[in-house]
Design a protein around this motif. Structure first.
Motif, PDB file in Angstrom:
ATOM      1  N   PRO A 184      19.446  21.836  18.342  1.00 17.03           N
ATOM      2  CA  PRO A 184      19.517  21.814  16.882  1.00 17.03           C
ATOM      3  C   PRO A 184      19.763  20.399  16.344  1.00 17.03           C
ATOM      4  O   PRO A 184      20.474  19.608  16.946  1.00 17.03           O
ATOM      5  CB  PRO A 184      20.689  22.738  16.563  1.00 17.03           C
ATOM      6  CG  PRO A 184      21.464  22.869  17.818  1.00 17.03           C
ATOM      7  CD  PRO A 184      20.547  22.549  18.950  1.00 17.03           C
ATOM      8  N   GLY A 185      19.123  20.119  15.241  1.00 21.67           N
ATOM      9  CA  GLY A 185      19.359  18.858  14.546  1.00 21.67           C
ATOM     10  C   GLY A 185      18.467  17.712  14.952  1.00 21.67           C
ATOM     11  O   GLY A 185      17.822  17.106  14.121  1.00 21.67           O
ATOM     12  N   ALA A 186      18.448  17.387  16.233  1.00 23.94           N
ATOM     13  CA  ALA A 186      17.658  16.250  16.717  1.00 23.94           C
ATOM     14  C   ALA A 186      17.416  16.396  18.219  1.00 23.94           C
ATOM     15  O   ALA A 186      18.170  17.061  18.910  1.00 23.94           O
ATOM     16  CB  ALA A 186      18.385  14.939  16.431  1.00 23.94           C
ATOM     17  N   PHE A 187      16.369  15.723  18.691  1.00 24.67           N
ATOM     18  CA  PHE A 187      16.014  15.815  20.108  1.00 24.67           C
ATOM     19  C   PHE A 187      17.118  15.312  21.035  1.00 24.67           C
ATOM     20  O   PHE A 187      17.216  15.738  22.166  1.00 24.67           O
ATOM     21  CB  PHE A 187      14.737  15.023  20.396  1.00 24.67           C
ATOM     22  CG  PHE A 187      13.502  15.677  19.867  1.00 24.67           C
ATOM     23  CD1 PHE A 187      12.973  16.788  20.496  1.00 24.67           C
ATOM     24  CD2 PHE A 187      12.870  15.176  18.742  1.00 24.67           C
ATOM     25  CE1 PHE A 187      11.826  17.396  20.016  1.00 24.67           C
ATOM     26  CE2 PHE A 187      11.715  15.784  18.258  1.00 24.67           C
ATOM     27  CZ  PHE A 187      11.207  16.890  18.892  1.00 24.67           C
ATOM     28  N   ASP A 188      17.941  14.373  20.560  1.00 26.68           N
ATOM     29  CA  ASP A 188      18.973  13.804  21.434  1.00 26.68           C
ATOM     30  C   ASP A 188      20.319  14.521  21.322  1.00 26.68           C
ATOM     31  O   ASP A 188      21.315  14.050  21.863  1.00 26.68           O
ATOM     32  CB  ASP A 188      19.143  12.312  21.159  1.00 26.68           C
ATOM     33  CG  ASP A 188      19.567  12.009  19.729  1.00 26.68           C
ATOM     34  OD1 ASP A 188      19.595  12.930  18.893  1.00 26.68           O
ATOM     35  OD2 ASP A 188      19.859  10.834  19.452  1.00 26.68           O
ATOM     36  N   GLN A 189      20.360  15.672  20.669  1.00 29.25           N
ATOM     37  CA  GLN A 189      21.577  16.470  20.568  1.00 29.25           C
ATOM     38  C   GLN A 189      21.674  17.430  21.755  1.00 29.25           C
ATOM     39  O   GLN A 189      20.675  17.735  22.392  1.00 29.25           O
ATOM     40  CB  GLN A 189      21.576  17.273  19.255  1.00 29.25           C
ATOM     41  CG  GLN A 189      21.599  16.410  18.013  1.00 29.25           C
ATOM     42  CD  GLN A 189      22.859  15.576  17.935  1.00 29.25           C
ATOM     43  OE1 GLN A 189      23.972  16.073  18.106  1.00 29.25           O
ATOM     44  NE2 GLN A 189      22.675  14.287  17.691  1.00 29.25           N
TER      45      GLN A 189
END
Length: 94
Positions: free
Chosen positions: A32-37
């Motif tokens: 969730p939120g961004a690929f690096d999360q």
């Protein structure tokens, strides 16, 4: 939960992150939120520790799936003993 075949995966995205649904209606990867999360669903990587989201019905069988035009809205159709049902997967753009 068994890991899906790579050819059964599709990608839905909001341009910041993505989720990977398979032909069975299971989402086995989602950050969730961004690929690096950190991933919420990650059974694609680790069947035992990774989570997943699925939809199930008695006698469910995959029929077809398609994207809505060039969008990442994915429509999947399943048959069940008394008819069929449709699953719509998408991630709203923000």
């Amino acid at each position: 939960m068994r890991q899906p075949d790579i050819v059964s995966l599709a990608v839905i995205s909001d341009r910041h992150t993505c989720a990977l649904p398979d032909r069975d209606g299971t989402i086995s990867w989602y950050c969730p939120g961004a690929f690096d999360q950190p991933a919420v669903f990650s059974s694609l990587i680790d069947e035992e520790k990774g989570g997943y989201w699925d939809i199930n019905a008695e006698g469910k069988n995959f029929v077809t799936r398609r994207f809505d035009g060039r969008s990442s809205v994915l429509y999947t159709t399943f048959s069940v003993p008394n008819g069929e049902f449709h699953l719509t997967d998408f991630m709203p753009l923000h």
